[in-house]
Design a protein around this motif. Structure first.
Motif: not given
Length: 630
Positions: A71-84, A232-240
């Protein structure tokens, strides 16, 4: 009368596109250089990403970074979701100098982002709607997507390329109509044009696409109009994207699920999340000044964690695709069926040595593993059947899958096709910014918009503006289409025979090209494993995937399960479910060594992967007795 009206509208739209080009491009492409805004930041990030010896932080290190926030040293942004979109947000934010974390409950690209048509496009259908509905908003949407299309290809040249698509015409009006419409598509693309569209005679068309029929329903082929979009190779682009964000400094963690939000006791603002590692079962808290919800079709369930009374934003639409043998389409030329029996567009495209056809567009429910219905598969087969001289058979379907499009719902719309594919960014709960809608092609600008809103919400202090417009992803910097020749000339594939004897094998052109396109400039690292660790054997007959890739992905791409590999690191599950099933035991053997799995975990992995493949309705695991395509 109707014909002349349609052509006049095309002309008017062309004039509008030409007149508005400078205005719109001025908004999207300000005269402010990266150096003016960000100093040397882009150069530093590029060097880290382009380093062929660079190693992504381990999963344990990434989890520790998330746990280390407070709480004293938070991240700036936490993203939920690992899609594109989610991985795009993480990359955009971390390259602005912000502290970023990302969690994904399954795997990167496990949802919609791996189940696309594999096209990077502006949307020919949406352009037609814009013209005949006089919808300037739709026209701007197409314009922007075409602008982003070229950028996606340039930022990941090993995973993306231009693809010509052929539109068959069976009367002369269609020739004029589609020629004019696709010339308008060229015009809207402006300087981002890939290649000019052109007309081919019937004779030339059959030479380019041998399986194209010369006879339609009581009509003969008059010619075709060929235009260009990206593929594109969609999932490999996403993993990239995920790995690029990790190299740039983001703490990305797959198989980690948000189970609740942490709120400030006084203001009720969201200040973090309770997260469960789905591999270990461990739970921990991560604090952040802003949380970005990029959950795709599941973004409403995330919003309801913050407010159980939150109104639904998502109207889910099902898109089904099938994969057929390579002889259905020639290498390097796609086919577009412009009008199906219900007015939809169906594509038939060469992809990774096979043919992908789709898609459908229908209402659906939201589920983790959507399955295609048999009538949807038959719809696609029916649509392409009338345009081909080859017998279209259900038994030829090597794989079939369904993806859920997260369309932002318009209460006035009666069906999903009439809903705009534009994206929505909103903060309907303090501290939670939601980004949804949109399309694969525009993921980068969607991410940029979401980060802009997050910066305002959290009063964040980035060191520079967005730099992702000209940022090549991992494996892309310095890649050349001829790079595969180095692999073919300098490496061999050391293979273990069934008797345990190690024998050398040539690094053939098919394997070398596959590695070069899948891993870009990092392909030599995979080839080194194949050569030095005796992992040069193919995983499945008829496919170029090597055993070395399993080990490489486990070490360098956060591949944590057999499903992660067959579905997202390689595309074997999408290309041929039967071949993927046969390859599973060897894939699990290699992953077990990399991750120290015991017998129980191996057995669990095999069963889960087989259950996963059952959702891909190939001819091997589908029940069909009736119907046209036997």
């Amino acid at each position: 009368m109707a014909t002349s009206l349609r052509l006049r509208r095309l002309g008017a739209a062309a004039a509008a596109a030409a007149a508005s080009y400078g205005i719109v491009s001025g908004i999207r492409d300000p005269q402010l250089s990266i150096n003016d805004r960000g100093g040397p930041t882009l150069d530093v990030v590029r060097r880290k990403i382009a380093d062929s010896n660079g190693i992504v932080p381990s999963r344990a290190v990434q989890e520790s970074a998330l746990i280390g926030s407070s709480a004293a040293n938070p991240l700036d942004i936490l993203v939920i979701g690992g899609g594109a979109t989610g991985c795009g947000v993480a990359l955009d934010a971390t390259t602005r100098g912000l502290r970023v974390g990302l969690v994904e409950r399954d795997d990167f690209s496990s949802g919609t982002s791996s189940r696309s048509t594999k096209l990077i496009h502006g949307g020919v259908r949406y352009l037609e709607k814009a013209v005949f509905s006089f919808d300037y908003g739709q026209l701007k949407l197409v314009f922007h997507a075409l602008e982003e299309r070229k950028q996606v290809i340039e930022n990941a040249p090993h995973l993306c390329h231009a693809l010509p698509c052929m539109t068959p015409c069976f009367d002369w009006f269609e020739v004029v109509y589609y020629w004019a419409g696709l010339k308008l598509y060229d015009l809207v693309a402006g300087p981002r044009l890939l290649h000019l569209s052109r007309y081919y005679s019937a004779q030339e068309s059959v030479g380019l696409f041998p399986t194209l029929t010369r006879k339609g329903k009581d009509r003969s082929l008059k010619g075709t109009v060929v235009y260009y979009d990206g593929q594109m190779n969609d999932s490999r682009l996403n993993v990239g994207l995920a790995c690029t964000a990790a190299l740039a400094g983001a703490a990305v963690l797959n198989h980690a699920e948000v189970i609740s939000f942490i709120k400030d006791e006084g203001t009720e603002r969201i200040i973090g999340a309770r997260i469960r590692d789905n591999l270990s079962g461990k739970e921990f808290d991560t604090y952040a000044k802003v949380v970005v919800n990029a959950g795709g079709p599941f973004c409403d369930s995330i919003r309801k964690l913050a407010d159980k009374d939150a109104q639904i934003m998502i109207c889910p639409s099902s898109g089904v695709h099938i994969v057929l043998p390579d002889y259905y389409s020639p290498e390097g030329m796609g086919l577009i069926v412009p009008k199906t029996k219900d007015g939809r567009v169906v594509f038939m495209l060469p992809w990774l040595g096979r043919t992908v056809a789709g898609t459908t567009d229908s209402n659906t429910s939201i589920t983790m593993l959507p399955e295609p219905h048999e009538d949807e598969i038959q719809f696609i087969l029916d649509a392409i059947c009338d345009y081909l001289n080859v017998k279209v058979r259900r038994s030829d379907v090597l794989s079939a899958w369904s993806g859920i499009r997260p369309l932002a719902m318009d209460p006035k719309a009666k069906n999903t096709e009439s809903i705009s594919r534009d994206h929505v960014v909103c903060e309907d709960y303090p501290g939670l910014v939601t980004i949804t809608g949109g399309k694969w092609t525009t993921y980068r600008s969607m991410a940029e918009d979401a980060v802009d809103v997050a910066i305002k919400s959290g009063k964040l202090s980035p060191t520079n503006g967005s730099v992702t417009k000209n940022l090549q992803l991992v494996g892309g910097e310095g890649w050349d289409p001829a790079s595969f020749t180095v692999l073919a000339q300098q490496y061999i594939r050391m293979k273990k025979s069934h008797g345990g004897k190690v024998v050398p094998g040539v690094m053939d052109t098919a394997a070398a090209k596959h590695l070069s396109h899948a891993y870009g400039t990092l392909a030599q690292r995979v080839a080194t494993i194949a050569q030095n660790e005796n992992l040069g054997k193919r995983l499945a007959h008829g496919y170029p995937f090597l055993e070395a890739e399993v080990a490489y992905c486990a070490r360098n791409e956060y591949c944590e399960s057999a499903i992660d590999f067959i579905a997202r690191r390689s595309r074997l599950a999408f290309l041929d479910t039967d071949a993927a099933s046969r390859a599973l035991p060897r894939i699990i053997d290699i992953l077990a060594i990399e991750h120290n799995w015991d017998k129980s975990r191996r057995k669990q992995e095999l069963q889960q992967a087989k259950d996963f493949l059952e959702t891909f309705k190939s001819s091997k695991n589908a029940q069909f007795r009736d119907g046209k395509h036997k």
